[in-house]
Design a protein around this motif. Sequence first.
Motif, PDB file in Angstrom:
ATOM      1  N   GLU A 327       0.994  -1.040   0.061  1.00 61.63           N
ATOM      2  CA  GLU A 327      -0.070   0.014   0.091  1.00 61.63           C
ATOM      3  C   GLU A 327       0.810   1.235   0.072  1.00 61.63           C
ATOM      4  N   LEU A 328       2.154   1.287   0.756  1.00 60.16           N
ATOM      5  CA  LEU A 328       2.926   2.436   0.767  1.00 60.16           C
ATOM      6  C   LEU A 328       3.235   2.617  -0.687  1.00 60.16           C
ATOM      7  N   HIS A 329       3.893   1.716  -1.237  1.00 62.74           N
ATOM      8  CA  HIS A 329       4.393   1.782  -2.620  1.00 62.74           C
ATOM      9  C   HIS A 329       3.180   2.180  -3.819  1.00 62.74           C
ATOM     10  N   ALA A 330       2.112   1.951  -3.507  1.00 70.42           N
ATOM     11  CA  ALA A 330       1.212   2.498  -4.312  1.00 70.42           C
ATOM     12  C   ALA A 330       0.664   3.836  -4.062  1.00 70.42           C
ATOM     13  N   GLU A 331       1.132   4.352  -3.178  1.00 70.04           N
ATOM     14  CA  GLU A 331       0.468   5.701  -2.587  1.00 70.04           C
ATOM     15  C   GLU A 331       1.467   6.609  -3.006  1.00 70.04           C
ATOM     16  N   VAL A 332       2.936   6.483  -2.815  1.00 74.43           N
ATOM     17  CA  VAL A 332       4.131   7.199  -2.872  1.00 74.43           C
ATOM     18  C   VAL A 332       4.956   7.320  -4.167  1.00 74.43           C
ATOM     19  N   ASP A 333       4.896   6.308  -4.691  1.00 77.06           N
ATOM     20  CA  ASP A 333       5.814   6.131  -5.903  1.00 77.06           C
ATOM     21  C   ASP A 333       5.591   6.995  -7.093  1.00 77.06           C
ATOM     22  N   GLU A 334       4.279   7.504  -7.140  1.00 74.08           N
ATOM     23  CA  GLU A 334       3.707   8.403  -8.313  1.00 74.08           C
ATOM     24  C   GLU A 334       4.908   9.728  -8.139  1.00 74.08           C
ATOM     25  N   ASP A 335       4.787  10.281  -7.108  1.00 79.84           N
ATOM     26  CA  ASP A 335       5.588  11.573  -6.715  1.00 79.84           C
ATOM     27  C   ASP A 335       7.161  11.155  -6.862  1.00 79.84           C
ATOM     28  N   HIS A 336       7.625   9.953  -6.505  1.00 77.79           N
ATOM     29  CA  HIS A 336       9.019   9.634  -6.546  1.00 77.79           C
ATOM     30  C   HIS A 336       9.385   9.387  -8.200  1.00 77.79           C
ATOM     31  N   SER A 337       8.347   9.104  -8.937  1.00 78.50           N
ATOM     32  CA  SER A 337       8.757   8.826 -10.250  1.00 78.50           C
ATOM     33  C   SER A 337       9.101  10.189 -10.826  1.00 78.50           C
ATOM     34  N   GLU A 338       8.789  11.361 -10.289  1.00 83.62           N
ATOM     35  CA  GLU A 338       8.797  12.526 -10.989  1.00 83.62           C
ATOM     36  C   GLU A 338      10.070  13.165 -10.400  1.00 83.62           C
ATOM     37  N   LEU A 339      10.860  12.855  -9.599  1.00 84.94           N
ATOM     38  CA  LEU A 339      12.140  13.438  -8.980  1.00 84.94           C
ATOM     39  C   LEU A 339      12.937  13.407 -10.164  1.00 84.94           C
ATOM     40  N   GLY A 340      13.893  14.518 -10.222  1.00 80.99           N
ATOM     41  CA  GLY A 340      14.760  14.697 -11.306  1.00 80.99           C
ATOM     42  C   GLY A 340      14.395  15.029 -12.741  1.00 80.99           C
ATOM     43  N   MET A 341      13.089  15.213 -12.798  1.00 77.04           N
ATOM     44  CA  MET A 341      12.802  15.381 -14.245  1.00 77.04           C
ATOM     45  C   MET A 341      13.330  16.797 -14.696  1.00 77.04           C
ATOM     46  N   ASP A 342      13.351  17.868 -13.652  1.00 78.52           N
ATOM     47  CA  ASP A 342      13.731  19.105 -14.017  1.00 78.52           C
ATOM     48  C   ASP A 342      15.339  19.151 -14.576  1.00 78.52           C
ATOM     49  N   HIS A 343      16.077  18.304 -14.026  1.00 78.31           N
ATOM     50  CA  HIS A 343      17.412  18.032 -14.435  1.00 78.31           C
ATOM     51  C   HIS A 343      17.461  17.510 -15.798  1.00 78.31           C
ATOM     52  N   LEU A 344      16.500  16.764 -16.180  1.00 79.52           N
ATOM     53  CA  LEU A 344      16.457  16.090 -17.500  1.00 79.52           C
ATOM     54  C   LEU A 344      16.168  16.909 -18.562  1.00 79.52           C
ATOM     55  N   ARG A 345      15.123  17.919 -18.177  1.00 79.14           N
ATOM     56  CA  ARG A 345      14.620  18.965 -19.190  1.00 79.14           C
ATOM     57  C   ARG A 345      15.810  19.860 -19.510  1.00 79.14           C
ATOM     58  N   SER A 346      16.700  19.977 -18.482  1.00 78.81           N
ATOM     59  CA  SER A 346      17.813  21.183 -18.969  1.00 78.81           C
ATOM     60  C   SER A 346      18.901  20.567 -19.860  1.00 78.81           C
ATOM     61  N   LEU A 347      19.027  19.319 -20.198  1.00 74.47           N
ATOM     62  CA  LEU A 347      20.052  18.675 -20.805  1.00 74.47           C
ATOM     63  C   LEU A 347      20.107  19.049 -22.340  1.00 74.47           C
ATOM     64  N   ALA A 348      20.945  18.966 -23.151  1.00 76.90           N
ATOM     65  CA  ALA A 348      21.233  19.330 -24.466  1.00 76.90           C
ATOM     66  C   ALA A 348      20.615  18.004 -25.185  1.00 76.90           C
ATOM     67  N   PRO A 349      20.143  18.396 -26.298  1.00 73.05           N
ATOM     68  CA  PRO A 349      19.326  17.308 -27.295  1.00 73.05           C
ATOM     69  C   PRO A 349      20.090  16.174 -27.427  1.00 73.05           C
ATOM     70  N   GLU A 350      21.485  16.327 -27.691  1.00 73.80           N
ATOM     71  CA  GLU A 350      22.568  15.108 -28.360  1.00 73.80           C
ATOM     72  C   GLU A 350      22.636  14.123 -26.876  1.00 73.80           C
ATOM     73  N   GLN A 351      22.234  14.623 -25.715  1.00 73.50           N
ATOM     74  CA  GLN A 351      22.136  13.433 -24.747  1.00 73.50           C
ATOM     75  C   GLN A 351      21.133  12.590 -24.578  1.00 73.50           C
ATOM     76  N   PHE A 352      20.263  12.731 -25.374  1.00 70.55           N
ATOM     77  CA  PHE A 352      18.986  11.989 -25.088  1.00 70.55           C
ATOM     78  C   PHE A 352      19.047  10.680 -25.721  1.00 70.55           C
ATOM     79  N   PRO A 353      19.830  10.251 -26.833  1.00 68.44           N
ATOM     80  CA  PRO A 353      19.813   9.119 -27.417  1.00 68.44           C
ATOM     81  C   PRO A 353      20.453   7.902 -26.356  1.00 68.44           C
ATOM     82  N   ALA A 354      21.632   8.338 -25.663  1.00 66.21           N
ATOM     83  CA  ALA A 354      22.046   7.720 -24.801  1.00 66.21           C
ATOM     84  C   ALA A 354      21.248   7.471 -23.640  1.00 66.21           C
TER      85      ALA A 354
END
Length: 379
Positions: A327-354
């Motif tokens: 039950e704990l993982h069903a409740e909290v992991d949606e928020d945890h899956s969003e952590l760090g997305m701002d860092h990924l958005r800041s990356l240069a396009p050539e980094q995404f294929p890797a």
Amino acid sequence: MTITSELTSMPAPAAPLDLSPPSRATAVSRSDIRAITSVEVNGETHLLGEHRDFRRNQALSAFLPEHGRFSPAWVRLRNGERLEVHQHPTKSMVMVCRGSVRFIGDDERQLTEGDTVCIPAGARHGFATAPGEEFHGLSVQFEGAGLYEDETAPRVRYADAGSAAGAGAERGSFAELQRLGAERLRRYAERHPLFRPFDDGRIANDPRMRERFLSALYVWSVYFQRMLYARQSVCTDPVLRELYADHLREEFGHDVLLRERHGVTETVYDPALEAAGNWFLMQMHGADEAAKIVIVHLVVESSCQVFGERTAPAFADRTADTTSYFELHAEVDEDHSELGMDHLRSLAPEQFPALMRVCNQAWDQLELAHERIAAYLLG
């Protein structure tokens, strides 16, 4: 020959298919595979000649494996037709089965029957026939969906797109990574064998099966804790280090919760489960921070939310005054899956294929780990 390619998505099939593999030998004519002749990318129509993805045929789609997934398609150009120079995010192989064709892009040469072209992710490449020339070939992608498996969301970016469209495609690289993760998550939720004993009620009614499942899951839970410790210990970025610390504080001791709340007493050793767990652990020591975010949050935490939702009903205890591991993982992991997305958005396009390759690799390893848990709980 070798080239390099980038971009786009992991599209879903246009309609649900019967995924039961055939029980007898089945012959499929090339004409039974639906053909497409063009595709729209960034609002522009690009000619493909003739393209027949094997997964557009129900019998072939059911037969081809989903784990370690590859995607073959028949292709044809004739009489001056041309597939313009383009790129895609997965390595590809093209085999000339009949006729000849000019290979164009970063490298150029004439190809004839029996020749094979190996195209890494990111390579600029295309094919062109001369008037009166005809080419029949087999195109195979080795990581995820075929390039035009879903023609409404092709996994390509054309080099001749206008500057505005091209800029949009570059900015869309993070979106493509998200779509890849979402597609792998969908396939995991719909098709992974771990969930069958939960869906059909077996595990809820078999105490020994429940014990075996909990014991194998505990191994994976310990590896997840070790992953978070390792990532925290080697991070040098102060912003990410604090982000990781918050995540670690929220996840700390979940392996102990599983063991004590659910009475895990059995010791499990499975070499494939250990190998998959160690793969994740080693990435925390060797990968860059963007790759770690993809592995931990876009893959593992995303899977945990689905995992918790699908397994929690079998372990529900309405008389308990504490929250279960599931039950704990069903409740909290949606928020945890969003952590760090701002860092990924800041990356240069050539980094995404890797990063897309890392995403696929992490999903493959996670599905392997969960396959071993499923195998153990079934005895």
